[in-house]
Design a protein around this motif. Sequence first.
Motif, short mmCIF file in Angstrom:
data_model
loop_
_atom_site.label_atom_id
_atom_site.label_comp_id
_atom_site.label_asym_id
_atom_site.label_seq_id
_atom_site.Cartn_x
_atom_site.Cartn_y
_atom_site.Cartn_z
N THR A 208 57.09 -13.94 1.32
CA THR A 208 57.34 -14.25 2.72
C THR A 208 58.42 -15.32 2.92
O THR A 208 59.09 -15.33 3.95
N LEU A 216 60.09 -9.25 7.61
CA LEU A 216 58.79 -9.91 7.74
C LEU A 216 58.05 -9.43 8.99
O LEU A 216 56.84 -9.15 8.95
N VAL A 238 51.31 -14.40 6.88
CA VAL A 238 52.56 -13.88 7.44
C VAL A 238 52.81 -14.48 8.82
O VAL A 238 53.94 -14.86 9.16
#
Length: 688
Positions: A208, A216, A238
Amino acid sequence: MNNQAYSLLWNTKQLSTLVPRSRFLRIYPLRFCRPEIVHSKWNPRNHLLNGFGEGLQPSVRYHFQGALKSVDGCTQTKGVSWAAAFKLDRALCPRRLFSDSGHFLASDGASDHDLMKTNSHHASGEDVLSKKMRPTPVNHKKLVEECNSLSDVLDAFSKAPTFPSSNYFLAMWTIAKRISEDKRRFEIQLMFNHPAFSQLCEQMMRETKIMHYDHLLFSLNAIMKLGVPQNTLIVQTVLRVIQERINECDERCLSIMSTVLETLEPCANVNVLRTGLRILVDQQVWKIEHIFTLQTVMKCIGKDTPVALKKKLEMKALKELDRFSVLNSQHMFEVLAAMDHRSVVLLNECSKVVIDNIHGCPHKLLISILQSCRDLRYQNEHLFKSIADYVATTFEIWKLKQVIFFLMLFENLGFRPPSLMNKLMEKVVEDPVSLNLRNVVSILHVYSSLNHTQKDQNRQFLEAMANALTVHLHHISSENLLSVVYSFCVLNYFPLALINQLIKKNIINELLTSGNTEKNIHKLHVLNTCLKLDKSAHYKAVHIPLPQLPPPLSHPSDKVAEALSHLLEGEGCFSRNVQLPHNYHIDFEIRMDNKRTQVFSFSDVDATSGTNIQRVAVLCVPKSAYCLNSNHPRGLLAMKIRHLNTLGFYVILINTWELRKLRMEDAVAFVKTKIYSDEALPTTDATV
């Protein structure tokens, strides 16, 4: 000195300049590589992420033992210690990973030997080993072509995991979209049970920090669409990284983020991200170039957005109005409703485009437009009429439930479309068997509320509806039975079988003790009144024992009272707020001769005696008592006029919203015209 020894010394020198002297590093919220978090005694029930308002904390890079562990909150406070990590230059930390997803540049658990081995192969240029560390990224479109199921994608990942892992999630969601719903559920279950799925989630969390921002966001969208619970570690991780890197958000990412936020349930991280999105939109609103992005952002920011930001977005939309496509104009209604912002200018302009392009407009889009108009309290008769005429013209292509849903929305808007309602009446008379119980209840509610009748086939229509209900008589609920009988009574029709079933003692007791009792009592009182006053009723002697209703609130218009006082030279010739039997009241009562040419004083004439006396009821009527932009009374007002006529009154309706605009001398002339005029009460669609 050989080349390997020289390379080792050179890399050691470079690393010594990168490692900070202090124990803790400065926090760089929006850089690619930041201080690393090492967990001791990891507890998945601890909070994972901190709030946006407290400042962006260092990014989160874990050794996860379970990527799908649930997270109760959104902050991590226990079992965390800070460890020094390398603050790498962008050239030394590209957005690429090793093909082995378990290792990073300076990853946790890497031995000194491994680190030296990595650096010893770094020459002044880009040598062969550094190229091996950067494999060609996998293409999700190629994965979709090569794989037939979600498990195939995971198998491909387990054989040769490559960067970025977002493409695997995108490929799985693309495959899931093109299969049937039942097969999709089965495939998703297999996906969760696949041993490589947890590894993919772990790699996703490690990547990430270096993944492109739009990848993302796409990953988060795919993860949520694939049914991964929102409180799992991967989703919250995330979300946190998206918060930290929010300054990387460009116009394209704004659109993706807005779309993703619509699928997420409220929680601490989602609320923080939504707040950050609003700040970004406020800063970048004038730079947005694409109308689709603008509408997506407007739809996402929510109803609780500050009014100043809503106004700014409205001005941006008005500025770009010339660039609106037909689809943009059609979707603008839903966008403004989602934002809860009633921009009349914008709605009027978009309405013109919708009216000009009404033919071929999909059913769902027309429904969405009407629902948005209802939510925004936006009334545009020309728009409603265009939609109703289009549905009436193409009546044969619509399903019955679709037409009924249109009529229910029109009823909510107070709009009566005569042509469409007549079409449906013809359909019901021709084919009453096609109606189910829900259809009948909805149709009767709409027709009674809008007071729609047609002389030629009104009787046949009501009989067909009653016959369709009789089939369901023994398994219809008490409240539905009361609703349909109430609607029939408002329409001045009294089906014997339905009334006999309703007035049974056990059903009356059920209605008085369960459900919405106040509403049920009101409807039963209306039934009682109709059975006693309407000439066509067959139950003159029937009386249903009911609790007494409180007297209705009455607020006679002061301007009407003043106009009557000027016109009749004093208040002795009229009375205010007259209470009548059956819980009826009238705002003003006047006594006149039968020809309505002379007004009598109450002190001179007894209203109960004399054959030459006409009792006149003056009702102050609000705009909501009529159908939209017409003088056609709605159901309850029409029923009240009918019952007042039975009680011996001549009824005069005075529209309060019209009188309010007039000066007093004009108001007196207006009231005089109403009282002494011979015109009948309006029952047609005369425009106000």
